[in-house]
Design a protein around this motif. Structure first.
Motif, mmCIF file in Angstrom:
data_model
loop_
_atom_site.group_PDB
_atom_site.id
_atom_site.type_symbol
_atom_site.label_atom_id
_atom_site.label_comp_id
_atom_site.label_asym_id
_atom_site.label_seq_id
_atom_site.Cartn_x
_atom_site.Cartn_y
_atom_site.Cartn_z
ATOM 1 N N SER A 115 -3.852 0.412 -1.998
ATOM 2 C CA SER A 115 -3.997 -0.468 -0.743
ATOM 3 C C SER A 115 -3.204 -1.544 -0.648
ATOM 4 C CB SER A 115 -5.647 -0.869 -0.682
ATOM 5 O OG SER A 115 -5.606 -1.878 -1.941
ATOM 6 N N VAL A 116 -2.772 -1.955 0.672
ATOM 7 C CA VAL A 116 -1.972 -3.110 0.720
ATOM 8 C C VAL A 116 -2.413 -4.364 0.432
ATOM 9 C CG1 VAL A 116 -0.513 -4.353 2.614
ATOM 10 C CG2 VAL A 116 -0.503 -1.877 2.437
ATOM 11 N N GLN A 117 -1.937 -5.105 -0.629
ATOM 12 C CA GLN A 117 -2.726 -6.245 -0.984
ATOM 13 C C GLN A 117 -1.873 -7.540 -0.144
ATOM 14 O OE1 GLN A 117 -5.387 -6.708 -3.422
ATOM 15 N NE2 GLN A 117 -5.037 -4.221 -3.208
ATOM 16 N N HIS A 118 -2.372 -8.616 -0.145
ATOM 17 C CA HIS A 118 -1.843 -9.763 0.146
ATOM 18 C C HIS A 118 -1.531 -11.034 -0.877
ATOM 19 C CE1 HIS A 118 -1.633 -8.073 4.259
ATOM 20 N NE2 HIS A 118 -2.856 -7.733 3.989
ATOM 21 N N PRO A 124 0.696 -12.614 -10.335
ATOM 22 C CA PRO A 124 1.774 -11.652 -11.077
ATOM 23 C C PRO A 124 1.965 -10.372 -10.554
ATOM 24 C CG PRO A 124 -0.423 -11.686 -12.005
ATOM 25 C CD PRO A 124 -0.547 -12.772 -10.954
ATOM 26 N N GLY A 125 1.271 -10.037 -9.612
ATOM 27 C CA GLY A 125 1.589 -8.693 -9.044
ATOM 28 C C GLY A 125 0.885 -8.483 -7.681
ATOM 29 N N GLY A 126 0.955 -7.317 -7.115
ATOM 30 C CA GLY A 126 -0.047 -6.742 -6.061
ATOM 31 C C GLY A 126 0.844 -6.856 -4.905
ATOM 32 N N ARG A 127 2.270 -6.747 -4.817
ATOM 33 C CA ARG A 127 2.923 -6.808 -3.864
ATOM 34 C C ARG A 127 3.705 -5.346 -3.548
ATOM 35 N NH1 ARG A 127 3.519 -10.997 -6.712
ATOM 36 N NH2 ARG A 127 3.145 -13.101 -5.529
ATOM 37 N N GLY A 128 3.681 -4.433 -4.453
ATOM 38 C CA GLY A 128 4.370 -3.029 -4.212
ATOM 39 C C GLY A 128 3.975 -2.450 -2.981
ATOM 40 N N MET A 129 2.601 -2.092 -2.838
ATOM 41 C CA MET A 129 2.213 -1.626 -1.301
ATOM 42 C C MET A 129 2.546 -2.417 -0.038
ATOM 43 S SD MET A 129 1.804 1.472 -2.545
ATOM 44 C CE MET A 129 1.364 2.111 -0.809
ATOM 45 N N SER A 130 2.581 -3.816 -0.190
ATOM 46 C CA SER A 130 3.334 -4.498 0.927
ATOM 47 C C SER A 130 4.603 -4.205 1.151
ATOM 48 C CB SER A 130 3.062 -5.879 0.532
ATOM 49 O OG SER A 130 1.488 -6.120 0.606
ATOM 50 N N LEU A 131 5.464 -4.190 0.203
ATOM 51 C CA LEU A 131 6.752 -3.587 0.349
ATOM 52 C C LEU A 131 6.882 -2.206 0.861
ATOM 53 C CD1 LEU A 131 8.349 -5.183 -3.016
ATOM 54 C CD2 LEU A 131 8.747 -5.840 -0.527
ATOM 55 N N VAL A 132 5.964 -1.437 0.502
ATOM 56 C CA VAL A 132 6.225 0.077 0.976
ATOM 57 C C VAL A 132 5.727 -0.151 2.672
ATOM 58 C CG1 VAL A 132 5.102 2.398 1.006
ATOM 59 C CG2 VAL A 132 6.024 1.140 -1.046
ATOM 60 N N ALA A 133 4.649 -0.747 3.036
ATOM 61 C CA ALA A 133 4.121 -0.939 4.227
ATOM 62 C C ALA A 133 5.394 -1.505 5.009
ATOM 63 C CB ALA A 133 2.934 -1.446 4.312
#
Length: 160
Positions: A115-118, A124-133
């Motif tokens: 899932s897209v995290q904010h 330390p993480g949680g940006r990968g799917m935001s970048l994909v989106a």
């Protein structure tokens, strides 16, 4: 547009090949044909996948910012598969180069949907799917029955 460097002699690629991370790989002869890389879910998998994807799309004639965006997003999705999938599971990366876009598919043995995290700047993480989106033309998740999922994205010719 950025310059594409030849990574075949890069020390990181030699180390990844020596570590045996890639289990098997195939490269397309013609654009439009899929290429696939099979990896074990280990920390070095994301780096190996990024380099392989970059070479594969460059060999198909995709250069500049598109190549760099595709490399980044593929690495993010493979890293997610390593972190959130089963230990020592199998990760399959498939690339399809079409006339007007490149599609990358990353399959793993986990059914957990990304899932897209904010993320906060201090997280330390949680940006990968935001970048994909943000950087892909389109992306999605397809369940593969009880045995896993495939996360995919598309990037157009100018990195969008």
């Amino acid at each position: 547009m950025g310059d594409l460097r030849d990574i075949r002699s890069a020390a990181s690629v030699r180390r990844a090949a020596a570590s045996g991370v890639p289990a098997e790989a195939s490269a397309p002869i013609d654009p439009g044909l899929p290429a696939e890389l099979v990896l074990e879910a280990r920390p070095a998998a994301a780096r190996a996948a990024r380099h392989w994807v970059m070479r594969t799309v460059a060999d198909a004639g995709v250069h500049g910012s598109s190549n760099q965006v595709i490399e980044l997003l593929a690495g993010e999705i493979v890293a997610n598969a390593v972190v959130h999938g089963p230990v020592d599971g199998e990760i399959r990366v498939r690339v399809v180069v079409l006339e007007d876009e490149v599609r990358v598919f990353v399959s793993d043995e986990s059914t957990a949907r990304p899932s897209v995290q904010h993320a906060l700047p201090t997280d330390p993480g949680g940006r990968g799917m935001s970048l994909v989106a943000a950087l892909s033309t389109a992306w999605g998740v397809e369940q593969r029955g009880p045995g896993g999922k495939t996360v995919w994205f598309s990037v157009g010719p100018d990195g969008d």
